[in-house]
Scaffold this motif. Structure first.
Motif, PDB file in Angstrom:
ATOM      1  N   UNK A 206     156.357 -28.590  49.603  1.00 36.65           N
ATOM      2  CA  UNK A 206     155.740 -27.337  50.052  1.00 36.65           C
ATOM      3  C   UNK A 206     154.231 -27.530  50.182  1.00 36.65           C
ATOM      4  N   UNK A 207     153.645 -28.264  49.232  1.00 33.85           N
ATOM      5  CA  UNK A 207     152.195 -28.479  49.231  1.00 33.85           C
ATOM      6  C   UNK A 207     151.730 -29.220  50.478  1.00 33.85           C
ATOM      7  N   UNK A 208     152.624 -29.991  51.093  1.00 41.36           N
ATOM      8  CA  UNK A 208     152.252 -30.733  52.307  1.00 41.36           C
ATOM      9  C   UNK A 208     152.316 -29.853  53.552  1.00 41.36           C
ATOM     10  N   UNK A 209     152.982 -28.705  53.420  1.00 42.24           N
ATOM     11  CA  UNK A 209     153.133 -27.807  54.567  1.00 42.24           C
ATOM     12  C   UNK A 209     151.931 -26.853  54.622  1.00 42.24           C
ATOM     13  N   UNK A 210     151.342 -26.676  55.780  1.00 41.75           N
ATOM     14  CA  UNK A 210     150.103 -25.891  55.877  1.00 41.75           C
ATOM     15  C   UNK A 210     150.332 -24.384  55.953  1.00 41.75           C
ATOM     16  N   UNK A 211     150.604 -23.753  54.822  1.00 43.89           N
ATOM     17  CA  UNK A 211     150.793 -22.309  54.785  1.00 43.89           C
ATOM     18  C   UNK A 211     149.472 -21.600  54.500  1.00 43.89           C
ATOM     19  N   UNK A 212     149.374 -20.377  54.974  1.00 41.93           N
ATOM     20  CA  UNK A 212     148.204 -19.539  54.700  1.00 41.93           C
ATOM     21  C   UNK A 212     148.715 -18.187  54.223  1.00 41.93           C
ATOM     22  N   UNK A 213     147.809 -17.346  53.736  1.00 44.41           N
ATOM     23  CA  UNK A 213     148.236 -16.057  53.186  1.00 44.41           C
ATOM     24  C   UNK A 213     147.143 -15.007  53.346  1.00 44.41           C
ATOM     25  N   UNK A 214     147.503 -13.852  53.896  1.00 39.39           N
ATOM     26  CA  UNK A 214     146.624 -12.683  53.918  1.00 39.39           C
ATOM     27  C   UNK A 214     147.180 -11.661  52.926  1.00 39.39           C
ATOM     28  N   UNK A 215     146.300 -11.042  52.129  1.00 42.57           N
ATOM     29  CA  UNK A 215     146.720  -9.999  51.185  1.00 42.57           C
ATOM     30  C   UNK A 215     146.250  -8.654  51.707  1.00 42.57           C
ATOM     31  N   UNK A 216     147.082  -7.599  51.541  1.00 40.77           N
ATOM     32  CA  UNK A 216     146.708  -6.333  52.184  1.00 40.77           C
ATOM     33  C   UNK A 216     147.108  -5.068  51.419  1.00 40.77           C
ATOM     34  N   UNK A 217     147.622  -5.200  50.197  1.00 42.33           N
ATOM     35  CA  UNK A 217     148.072  -3.989  49.509  1.00 42.33           C
ATOM     36  C   UNK A 217     148.048  -4.179  47.998  1.00 42.33           C
ATOM     37  N   UNK A 218     147.504  -3.204  47.284  1.00 39.06           N
ATOM     38  CA  UNK A 218     147.373  -3.277  45.827  1.00 39.06           C
ATOM     39  C   UNK A 218     148.263  -2.238  45.158  1.00 39.06           C
ATOM     40  N   UNK A 219     148.976  -2.651  44.106  1.00 40.62           N
ATOM     41  CA  UNK A 219     149.778  -1.725  43.300  1.00 40.62           C
ATOM     42  C   UNK A 219     149.363  -1.834  41.839  1.00 40.62           C
ATOM     43  N   UNK A 220     149.078  -0.692  41.200  1.00 39.83           N
ATOM     44  CA  UNK A 220     148.709  -0.657  39.785  1.00 39.83           C
ATOM     45  C   UNK A 220     149.370   0.555  39.132  1.00 39.83           C
ATOM     46  N   UNK A 221     149.394   0.543  37.782  1.00 41.84           N
ATOM     47  CA  UNK A 221     149.996   1.674  37.060  1.00 41.84           C
ATOM     48  C   UNK A 221     149.147   2.939  37.173  1.00 41.84           C
ATOM     49  N   UNK A 222     147.835   2.753  37.283  1.00 41.40           N
ATOM     50  CA  UNK A 222     146.967   3.927  37.477  1.00 41.40           C
ATOM     51  C   UNK A 222     146.021   3.646  38.639  1.00 41.40           C
ATOM     52  N   UNK A 223     145.516   4.697  39.274  1.00 46.63           N
ATOM     53  CA  UNK A 223     144.660   4.526  40.443  1.00 46.63           C
ATOM     54  C   UNK A 223     143.253   4.092  40.038  1.00 46.63           C
ATOM     55  N   UNK A 224     142.891   2.865  40.408  1.00 50.01           N
ATOM     56  CA  UNK A 224     141.541   2.374  40.159  1.00 50.01           C
ATOM     57  C   UNK A 224     140.612   2.732  41.313  1.00 50.01           C
ATOM     58  N   UNK A 225     141.228   3.042  42.471  1.00 46.78           N
ATOM     59  CA  UNK A 225     140.439   3.382  43.654  1.00 46.78           C
ATOM     60  C   UNK A 225     141.005   4.644  44.286  1.00 46.78           C
ATOM     61  N   UNK A 233     138.330  -3.632  50.094  1.00 51.28           N
ATOM     62  CA  UNK A 233     136.974  -4.160  49.884  1.00 51.28           C
ATOM     63  C   UNK A 233     136.871  -4.837  48.513  1.00 51.28           C
ATOM     64  N   UNK A 234     137.513  -4.248  47.518  1.00 50.37           N
ATOM     65  CA  UNK A 234     137.484  -4.836  46.172  1.00 50.37           C
ATOM     66  C   UNK A 234     138.330  -6.099  46.078  1.00 50.37           C
ATOM     67  N   UNK A 235     139.455  -6.123  46.801  1.00 47.74           N
ATOM     68  CA  UNK A 235     140.288  -7.324  46.804  1.00 47.74           C
ATOM     69  C   UNK A 235     139.493  -8.528  47.292  1.00 47.74           C
ATOM     70  N   UNK A 236     138.637  -8.310  48.291  1.00 54.06           N
ATOM     71  CA  UNK A 236     137.778  -9.395  48.790  1.00 54.06           C
ATOM     72  C   UNK A 236     136.856  -9.886  47.684  1.00 54.06           C
ATOM     73  N   UNK A 237     136.268  -8.946  46.956  1.00 48.48           N
ATOM     74  CA  UNK A 237     135.339  -9.299  45.869  1.00 48.48           C
ATOM     75  C   UNK A 237     136.066 -10.023  44.736  1.00 48.48           C
ATOM     76  N   UNK A 238     137.328  -9.698  44.521  1.00 52.87           N
ATOM     77  CA  UNK A 238     138.087 -10.355  43.455  1.00 52.87           C
ATOM     78  C   UNK A 238     138.476 -11.790  43.833  1.00 52.87           C
TER      79      UNK A 238
END
Length: 661
Positions: A206-225, A233-238
């Motif tokens: 798998x490591x030899x295969x060129x995969x990429x990943x975009x993240x686009x959704x956050x789930x938490x037990x309580x609302x931080x935002x 915007x915060x995901x980028x900073x993290x």
């Protein structure tokens, strides 16, 4: 160390993901080795996302099914503007007119859910059926854009982030070309390739295969935002990879303008998208809108129709690849499709020609949707001319007139005349000189083609006689004394390439880089490989019956053995050069071992090193001379049966450790 991590991560991304390297392999390896050395000397400064960790290694026997903490629902979708306006009306009726939309690209990949606890990646799970999916954590950790540990201290103690695993077009094209050269079935599109890769059992592969990943959704037990936009915007900073092509919109008209823009602009992206996702921005308003049984009421996706045009099939031609596979190609009357002029379309194989019932001069519909290569989807039968001749797949090779063969269980037809069929001969030599094989500087594909046409080379071995033909070389256009000198130097240096590279360079069907390495380690010498039985080959780590049969068939031809004898005479490496091992003890001296199966806490390489470092010897197959079979889970039944028949003791890893006490 920080500078090296930053530089190497960028180079890795350029090489593996974008397929556009900006640094030589050797230089990269030197820098990686330097970083590895520093990390061992100063572990307190080691970066948890170091490129030294993105190499894989574990084998997954089967994937554990894991329930989703938050269900992964699918989105409702539409292909027309009116449905979007109706969606907008429903939203307004529930929450009023004061709201915003977030518009995101809809990536054509594989959905993934990543769980982080105390800033550390602990689980990666596929969508599955929405309520539960497969745990593919080991494989996802090899993706260069997925952080193992977050440096930002402001992150929640437990959260889940969702995104899409995908493959860039350039990387897809490169890997599919490699599959074609090995005689393997090509993937139809990057999405299928990405999905197939995520489900592989060996994370090293798998490591030899060129995969990429975009993240686009956050789930938490309580609302931080308060809003989805704020969370992105915060995901980028993290430290997460969030797509830059995201827009905050105040009206449905702005949304439609965004959709219209990307309908054409998407073809300029390096990856595939198949639509736009529209979400209500406010989390409080999302909650008010709620969910249906299958999807959220606060989001919808607009899907682009696969672009389709009608044109004329002028003729079907056939390409013969390096391994002899004969691929049909539809030659079309040129037509504009998805921003490019299309003149040819793939037909895959004989079955596809039969399915479409193609006739010469047919008016055909061509599509370029999720497929990178245009394909014919059907025929306009109303426009078929009377007396049109049916397209029949040939029974003879279009290049050398040899009868084609098709093996049981395979879809492709092959020309078996690999020593006299021109495209196979040229393709073999081009493969042999390539960077992953013999890496001969000063020689390229066009040069090989010219040499063959001029009668200077007809076999791989002829490359090593070119120094005797310098007078003929000087008569060639654009081939000066300096070029000839560099080429001959590159050919001479290639004689130092290790056995595994030579073996890969021979171009045996189904023998890729990894298989060549396994065969070299498993047999140690070409003579042992050429005389190996099917049973002996299958006993080698990761060699299956199909590969073993291909090897036996290859070495069963006298002309191939003659080539190997010539290459031996020219000084190529046909034997594994054993590394000198400094023994930790002599507790296993005189004992022989075979390692088989999957182990929970050790890789096979680690066990092999452990045995050899204590004086033991690893054998490639089970025989009466074998002292111990180190047995893990999922061991092949044939090995087990043979071991029992010969009364070879089966031992576990714990038993092996006990022998070393």
């Amino acid at each position: 160390m920080e500078a090296l991590v930053k530089e190497l991560n960028q180079h890795s991304y350029n090489y593996y993901v974008l397929a556009m390297p900006t640094i030589a392999d050797y230089e990269f390896d030197q820098k990686l080795a330097a970083l590895d050395k520093l990390e061992k000397e100063h572990p307190e400064f080691a970066d948890p996302n170091s490129p030294t960790l993105k190499v894989g290694g574990d084998i997954t026997k089967n994937f554990t099914t894991v329930p989703h903490r938050w269900p992964m629902l699918s989105l409702g979708n539409t292909y027309n503007e009116q449905d979007l306006r109706d969606f907008d009306d429903r939203v307004r009726k529930t929450i009023g007119d004061q709201f915003q939309y977030v518009c995101e690209l809809k990536f054509d990949g594989l959905s993934i859910s990543l769980t982080y606890e105390d800033s550390k990646l602990v689980r990666a799970v596929t969508r599955g059926d929405g309520s539960k999916g497969d745990d593919v954590t080991t494989n996802i950790k090899t993706i260069r854009n997925v952080p193992h540990q977050l440096k930002n201290e402001a992150v929640p103690p437990l959260f889940e982030i969702r995104g899409e695993i995908f493959m860039h077009r350039a990387a897809f094209d490169r890997l599919n070309k490699e599959r074609e050269e090995l005689g393997e079935v090509q993937y139809a599109n990057p999405r299928n390739f990405a999905a197939g890769t995520v489900k592989m059992q060996d994370s090293k592969e798998v490591a030899k295969r060129p995969l990429d990943c975009f993240l686009y959704s956050l789930n938490t037990d309580k609302n931080y935002f308060k809003t989805h936009w704020e969370s992105l915007e915060n995901l980028k900073e993290w430290g997460f990879n969030v797509c830059e092509h995201t827009k905050l919109s105040s009206s449905i008209d702005e949304v439609l303008a965004f959709i219209q823009y990307w309908e054409e602009a998407r073809f300029k992206l390096s990856y595939e998208i198949d639509g736009i996702v529209i979400k209500v921005n406010s989390y409080a308003q999302q909650q008010e809108l709620g969910f249906t049984a299958k999807s959220p009421r606060w989001a919808i996706s607009y899907k682009y129709k696969a672009q389709e045009v009608e044109t004329i099939l002028e003729k079907v031609t056939y390409q013969v690849g390096r391994t002899g596979a004969v691929t049909p190609v539809a030659n079309l009357k040129p037509v504009q499709l998805a921003g490019t002029t299309v003149k040819r379309a793939t037909l895959h194989n004989a079955n596809e020609i039969e399915r479409l019932d193609l006739h010469e001069g047919d008016s055909v519909f061509v599509e370029k949707g999720g497929e990178i290569i245009p394909k014919i989807i059907n025929v306009n039968l109303e426009k078929r001319k009377e007396g049109a001749v049916k397209v029949n797949y040939p029974t003879l090779c279009p290049e050398c007139n040899t009868s084609l063969i098709r093996k049981e269980g395979e879809v492709a037809f092959y020309c078996p005349n690999d020593e006299a069929c021109p495209p196979q001969i040229v393709g073999k030599m081009q493969h042999f000189i390539g960077r992953k094989a013999m890496n001969i500087d000063g020689l390229g594909d066009e040069t090989i083609e010219t040499f063959y046409q001029r009668g200077l080379v007809a076999h791989i071995s002829d490359l090593y006689t070119l120094h005797e033909k310098s007078d003929q070389l000087k008569t060639l256009d654009r081939f000066g004394e300096r070029s000839i000198e560099n080429m001959l130097k590159g050919i001479e240096q290639s004689k130092q390439m290790p056995f595994e590279k030579v073996l890969f360079g021979l171009g045996i069907r189904y023998v890729g880089e990894t298989v060549a390495r396994k065969l070299a380690v498993g047999t140690k010498h070409i003579d042992k490989l050429t005389s190996a039985s099917l049973e002996e080959l299958v006993a080698i780590d990761e060699i299956g019956q199909r590969i073993a049969e291909s090897i036996i068939e290859y070495f069963g031809k006298p002309e191939h053995l003659q080539q190997i004898d010539l290459l031996k005479g020219y000084g190529l490496q046909f034997e594994v050069v054993e590394k000198e091992i400094t023994l930790e003890s002599d507790k296993l001296t005189g004992k022989t071992f075979v390692i088989s199966g999957v182990f929970e806490n050790y890789s096979r390489e680690e066990l092999k090193e452990m045995i050899e470092n204590n004086g033991g010897k690893i054998l490639s197959g089970i025989s009466a001379k074998l002292n111990y079979l180190v047995a893990g889970d999922n061991m092949g039944p044939s090995k087990l049966e043979k071991a029992n028949k010969l009364n070879v003791p089966l031992i576990s890893v714990d038993d092996l450790l006990e022998l070393l006490k």
